[in-house]
Scaffold this active site. Structure first.
Site, PDB file in Angstrom:
ATOM      1  N   GLU A 114      54.260  -5.816  23.342  1.00 51.91           N
ATOM      2  CA  GLU A 114      54.696  -4.659  24.137  1.00 51.91           C
ATOM      3  C   GLU A 114      53.721  -3.489  23.969  1.00 51.91           C
ATOM      4  OE1 GLU A 114      57.048  -4.747  26.321  1.00 51.91           O
ATOM      5  OE2 GLU A 114      58.545  -6.223  25.696  1.00 51.91           O
ATOM      6  N   ARG A 173      59.623   3.144  36.394  1.00 49.41           N
ATOM      7  CA  ARG A 173      60.047   2.534  35.131  1.00 49.41           C
ATOM      8  C   ARG A 173      59.904   1.016  35.151  1.00 49.41           C
ATOM      9  NH1 ARG A 173      65.211   3.860  31.216  1.00 49.41           N
ATOM     10  NH2 ARG A 173      64.762   2.170  29.756  1.00 49.41           N
TER      11      ARG A 173
END
Lengths: 447, 447
Positions: free
Chosen positions: B268, B324
């Protein structure tokens, strides 16, 4: 960001397109401004852009113009019957409550609030045979871009649980409902609460529409965004605040409602009078016979005035910091009855009625109201054929253990809604004599 | 409204008391303004009112003054180690992310975010023996008014389901947690997601605090308010957007993290570089060895920069209208792997790594990036010992059926996050050649 092109003429209302408050009387927006429109004379504009006051001819024209493929007024298919719109003012989460006769046959009203192309109607085994086809028809008439699925749940408060709600998710996922889908709750309070909670949490939130078919749901549970399910140990313990796109109340659905359920809804109507609207309570005292006889204009007025009261309270205190809790007069005792007696034994309004008598009794013991209010509450509830005492099996201990897990407990202290002062006045407080509460419990329980 | 008196000196931060952004450098608030404070030199004020830049001596004085009953710096008990505060700017739902070494031993940080007197710590069987006692100690030290309960769930993605979440509700109700209680998530992403969703829905919402103990949770899942559980058919299908009161990241917890889980989190971290932060990606290329060797300052910088990137994106698009979604680079392929291969077979970051390679492959096939980016992505993932292809059992059909229920499908159209342009640029789009997607799937699957 690619937004897929849509050829549907029915676009969902965005917040900037929402029907403005005080539409036809051009009054400024207020916490709960009301457009009370004599049927067929005036109505809210149904066009996508621009709003104005319309004559009945203009309405038909506008309806025909915006919905030409589906509705031909010359064939008498359409009779726009929105007699009242109550707006719930919550900023960008504001929404209208449409109240009127025959609204299930007004496809434009529903379709304008449907986002995306997929709709999931959530209903139950009682309501599905009565109204599901009509709702599907209203959602799809002239609108082949929308596909509708439905899930039919068992009927009753005892099914308001996680296991039953999972059936909604199962169906939604099997049907590949995506973020732009709309959930439609068709039924009473249990369906509205479960469908709303499912809508709040499916892919972290999708649109939803409430079509309440019981008086209880029409005057209370469908309005205000409280959604949720029961836990075996306590009612409504798991849920969310989640507002619908609109509430559509077709008063004709009350024609199929059993008497006991009608009375259950009346318990909440009475509550609004007691906590904040003495004039409405007095109107109810004069019109209870008409309500029980299902006089349509009496019912429509009771629904409208109840929704107005609730909308105003919710607008001022959406998340129940204080004021909103007053809507729960009698509910702490009532929830204890429902949980102790078993969900579904009594209707919610029946438990609330008995709970209201207990709250009023406690208010009187505390010296906060005079005896005439106690008598008037007993009288009106008896007139509505509602219980005025808990079931015989309820004990002081059962009440106490259920009340200890009530959502209004804060840091160990149980707060209650109690009447105080003249008719129509109440308080939400933890500052009361515990001895008086004990006396009330003892007075209403055999052990 | 009776609010019970509290004699605790630890009051929850209200929004008006939140630590202002840009605290010590006096810069104006921005979408994600950062206070980067050399450890021990400067820190955010811990007093309830008033904020200022402090020297290290002053900090110790202030801490002692605000927490005198519990902490005596002269005994060496306290070493305030907040090296960084990243603020997530979401209006009245804004909150701080504290990042530093030893924060589990800083009771004042935790206690100031606890509302009410009841705390429920949600953790799992792996983390409880390591950190539960320390967290309970930090919550209660010098604060006898707070009582702490805990619920210890089984560890693993396969337990991120409704049945396991019900155990949180069971414990909360049995412990009579009320609306003013606080849920604390102590663990990795699964615990954070489930505890957050439970907090979002228990009595329609209670406060919660995230204490992430895996790199994955620290750089991604604990920040931004996405909470939820898996459905047997698809990941994270049921949930809510719900923001914590604060996120407390004690970088020391990474010392007990297995290598594979560390690498999973790094996937991530790499993502942030690829989608929006080329300089950060280049820093990772130079510092991957240090990250894998758990160099504490390299890890702290990677966590800080990841949280800053995420906070900025979330501040601009809390509910994932568009921007997002870019945080999900590689996640659509990755979720398909997790669902097809079975939750918990691979760590989330491992699936995301393979998914990222597939998304990058597709971006290249579309002609949107040049081959050097493809190579750099492969190199850095290999260096991090992360998978660069899906498991052998994954077929084109498995990918397609899982991707059809992805949350980014809108009206039947699958939207993907793809790289486009120079390093650090991406798009979220449904406007790509389906043939290229088929080619990517075929290239990575044996059948």
């Amino acid at each position: 960001m690619a937004a897929p092109a849509s050829s549907s003429i029915y676009s969902p209302l965005r917040s900037s397109q929402r029907i403005p408050r005080g539409l036809c009387n051009c009054s400024p927006p207020s916490a709960s401004s009301i457009s009370l429109l004599p049927r067929g004379l005036r109505s809210t504009s149904l066009g996508r852009i621009g709003f104005s006051c319309l004559s009945s001819d203009q309405i038909l024209t506008r309806v025909a113009a915006s919905s030409a493929p589906v509705m031909d007024p010359t064939k008498g298919e359409v009779s726009l019957k929105v007699s009242t719109v109550v707006d719930v003012d919550l900023g960008d989460r504001s929404y209208p409550i449409y109240i009127g006769s025959g609204l299930l046959d007004a496809p434009d009203l529903l379709q304008r609030h449907v986002a995306g192309k997929r709709v999931l109607v959530v209903t139950n085994t009682t309501i599905a045979p009565l109204y599901l086809d009509r709702v599907v028809e209203a959602l799809t008439r002239g609108n082949s871009h929308v596909s509708v699925e439905s899930v039919i749940l068992p009927d009753g408060e005892k099914y308001k649980d996680m296991g039953t709600m999972m059936k909604i998710f199962d169906k939604a996922i099997e049907s590949r409902m995506d973020r732009r889908c709309t959930f439609v709750a068709l039924g009473g309070g249990v369906i509205g609460d479960m469908c709303g909670f499912a809508a709040a949490t499916y892919v972290r939130g999708v649109n939803f529409i409430q079509i309440p078919t019981t008086l209880m749901a029409q005057v209370d549970s469908s309005v205000g965004g409280k959604t949720g399910i029961n836990h075996p140990l306590a009612k409504n313990m798991i849920g969310a605040f989640y507002q619908p796109q609109c509430v559509l109340i077709d008063t004709d659905t009350l024609n199929t409602l059993p008497d006991r359920e009608l009375a259950s809804g009346i318990a909440e109507v009475i509550k609004y009078g007691l906590i904040r609207d003495a004039k409405f309570f007095e109107w109810q005292e004069r019109n209870m016979e008409a309500l029980l006889a299902r006089d349509s204009s009496a019912l429509a007025y009771a629904i409208k005035r109840s929704c107005e009261n609730k909308a105003e309270v919710v607008s001022l205190d959406e998340k129940e910091s204080g004021l909103r809790a007053t809507l729960n007069l009698g509910h702490t005792f009532g929830h204890a009855i429902e949980s102790g007696f078993g969900y579904g034994q009594w209707f919610h309004g029946e438990a609330v009625a008995a709970g209201t008598v207990m709250a009023v009794d406690l208010s009187y013991r505390l010296g906060w109201i005079d005896s005439s209010i106690v008598e008037r509450v007993l009288n009106i509830l008896q007139q509505a054929k509602l219980p005025t005492a808990p079931p015989e099996m309820m004990t002081v201990e059962l009440f106490k253990s259920a009340m200890a897990v009530d959502k209004k407990v804060a840091d160990g202290l149980l707060r209650l809604i109690l009447l105080k002062g003249p008719l129509g006045s109440c308080v939400f407080t933890g500052d009361y004599d515990r001895k008086a509460l004990d006396e009330t419990l003892i007075a209403f329980c055999k052990s």
